[in-house]
Motif scaffolding. Structure first.
Motif: not given
Length: 95
Positions: A51-62, A64-71, A88-95
């Motif tokens: 849910a957090v990653l989807a919200a970030k993706t919809q906010a135009g941070k696709r 950055e989300v992909k980079e986090l998943l690779l990390k 991962l969730m903490a990093d995503a929320e920091a985006l």
């Protein structure tokens, strides 16, 4: 008469030993109660992370989300280990 005094002295010694044992038990119980219990960490589910990653993706941070998943070892959320969900969730929320 000496026997009576000896009997009384032994009785008092036993009584004192009992009180010492009670005092020690009370001290041990207080020490146990004084140690705060560790708060349980809430397990983060994959759905919460998604849910957090989807919200970030919809906010135009696709990207950055992909980079986090690779990390965190994979290009997909399903490849991330459950023990890494919190980080991962903490990093995503920091985006």
């Amino acid at each position: 008469m000496n026997e009576i005094y000896k009997t009384l002295a032994e009785g008092y010694e036993k009584l004192a030993a009992g009180y010492r044992a009670l005092a020690k038990d009370q001290k041990d119980k207080k020490a146990e109660m004084a140690v705060p219990a560790e708060p349980k960490k809430k397990e983060i589910s994959i759905e919460e992370v998604r849910a957090v990653l989807a919200a970030k993706t919809q906010a135009g941070k696709r990207r950055e989300v992909k980079e986090l998943l690779l990390k965190y070892d994979s290009g997909k959320l399903s490849g991330v280990k459950p023990e890494n969900y919190a980080a991962l969730m903490a990093d995503a929320e920091a985006l």
